[in-house]
Design an enzyme around this catalytic site. Structure first.
Site, short mmCIF file in Angstrom:
data_model
loop_
_atom_site.label_atom_id
_atom_site.label_comp_id
_atom_site.label_asym_id
_atom_site.label_seq_id
_atom_site.Cartn_x
_atom_site.Cartn_y
_atom_site.Cartn_z
N HIS A 262 0.81 -1.22 0.00
CA HIS A 262 0.00 0.00 0.00
C HIS A 262 0.84 1.27 0.00
O HIS A 262 0.30 2.36 -0.19
CB HIS A 262 -0.95 0.00 1.20
CG HIS A 262 -2.03 -1.02 1.11
ND1 HIS A 262 -3.01 -0.99 0.14
CD2 HIS A 262 -2.28 -2.13 1.85
CE1 HIS A 262 -3.83 -2.02 0.30
NE2 HIS A 262 -3.40 -2.73 1.32
N ARG B 157 6.84 -6.54 2.88
CA ARG B 157 5.55 -6.97 2.34
C ARG B 157 5.45 -6.55 0.88
O ARG B 157 5.34 -5.37 0.58
CB ARG B 157 4.38 -6.38 3.13
CG ARG B 157 3.04 -6.82 2.53
CD ARG B 157 1.86 -6.55 3.44
NE ARG B 157 1.47 -5.15 3.49
CZ ARG B 157 0.31 -4.73 4.00
NH1 ARG B 157 -0.56 -5.62 4.50
NH2 ARG B 157 0.01 -3.45 4.04
N ASP C 211 16.49 -11.71 -3.56
CA ASP C 211 17.83 -11.46 -4.08
C ASP C 211 18.43 -10.15 -3.57
O ASP C 211 19.66 -10.03 -3.46
CB ASP C 211 17.82 -11.47 -5.62
CG ASP C 211 17.82 -12.88 -6.20
OD1 ASP C 211 17.95 -13.84 -5.42
OD2 ASP C 211 17.69 -13.01 -7.43
N GLU D 20 -6.66 -12.62 5.87
CA GLU D 20 -7.40 -11.36 5.95
C GLU D 20 -8.74 -11.42 5.22
O GLU D 20 -9.22 -10.42 4.69
CB GLU D 20 -6.54 -10.20 5.43
CG GLU D 20 -5.78 -10.49 4.16
CD GLU D 20 -4.73 -9.43 3.86
OE1 GLU D 20 -4.83 -8.30 4.38
OE2 GLU D 20 -3.80 -9.73 3.10
N ASP E 79 -8.54 -5.51 6.13
CA ASP E 79 -9.22 -6.29 5.08
C ASP E 79 -10.16 -7.32 5.68
O ASP E 79 -11.21 -7.62 5.10
CB ASP E 79 -8.19 -6.96 4.18
CG ASP E 79 -7.57 -5.99 3.19
OD1 ASP E 79 -8.32 -5.46 2.34
OD2 ASP E 79 -6.36 -5.73 3.26
#
Length: 268
Positions: A48, A73, A87, A152, A178
């Site tokens: 977000h 996230r 990576d 969620e 959510d």
């Protein structure tokens, strides 16, 4: 060269509660500032907040000098995207909107090299391996990777036991915002029904031996989640902390000492 140790993963395995903060400012200077304050973990949000692999890399580099642990996230759980984050050195991933055990198994596989999974091999180009300077990185990488999946939605709650049974899932994160929407309570993440659903989900995960966590900036409720056995709780959000402090200061000087207007209850 030594492999960086994932102290966050070690703490969860030791049942040691970890206090975190959410980061949405998407800036390495702000990330380093928070790294000095004593949190156990900081979440770099690319779902977000306006982050991408390059901005996440800069924040990982800013945090590296400190004992705080980084959790990343991604915007989604696409295998190619997860490969990029691994990576550049992310060791703990928080993966949004996991609803079935098949989805959980797929994201675990994306963090493992063949034959245990399908993570692409490109360690000579990777900060994670210190550009192939970490001894036996390919065979040791999995030991330091921590996979957290987000429950969620009502569907995910109903599948919680099966998701928890997936090998390689290290922790379950319950997303109150959510989840409240999925329960028909949009914008009410602190509603008692949402809190009950999270508590019930945490009980299922705990019975399966999985670490649980959530996000809650309400101090009393955050303490309650820790009391329920949650091991990783983000107790604040950088954007909210800044807004609240700024609004309070403005009100002090422009609002004739009047208190801030009441804000609706929120986990943020």
């Amino acid at each position: 060269m030594e492999m960086p140790i994932n102290l966050f993963k070690r703490a969860l395995l030791a049942n040691s509660p970890q206090v975190g903060c959410w980061m949405g400012l998407s800036d390495p200077y702000a990330a380093e500032l928070l790294a000095t304050t004593g949190f156990d973990w900081l979440l770099i949000d690319a779902e977000h907040a306006p982050n991408d692999p390059r901005s996440v890399l800069a924040q990982l580099q800013a945090l590296a000098a400190y004992s705080v642990q980084a959790v990343v996230r991604p915007v989604n759980s696409d295998s190619a995207l997860l490969k990029q984050y691994l990576d550049i050195g992310a060791q703990t991933l928080l993966l949004p909107m996991i609803e079935t055990p098949a989805e959980a198994a797929r994201v675990v596989a994306a963090t493992r090299y063949p034959p245990r999974g399908h993570r692409g091999v490109g360690s000579a180009l990777a900060r994670a391996s210190r550009w192939n300077q970490i001894d036996e990185y390919l065979s040791r990488a999995t030991d330091e990777i921590c996979v957290l999946v987000q429950i969620e939605s009502v569907t995910a709650l109903n599948n919680a036991a099966e998701i928890c049974a997936v090998e390689g899932v290290d922790g379950i994160f319950f997303g109150p915002a959510d989840l409240s929407a999925s329960l028909g309570l949009l914008g009410r993440p602190m509603d008692p029904a949402v809190r009950r659903a999270i508590a019930e989900g945490m009980a299922v995960a705990k019975a399966a031996g999985k670490a649980t966590g959530t996000l809650c900036s309400d101090v009393q409720l955050a303490h309650e989640f820790f009391a329920l056995g949650a091991l990783f709780v983000a107790v604040g959000v950088d954007t909210t902390l800044l807004i609240k402090a700024a609004r309070s200061l403005v009100t002090e000087f422009k609002g004739a000492g009047q208190p801030l207007a009441a804000q609706p209850p929120s986990v943020y």
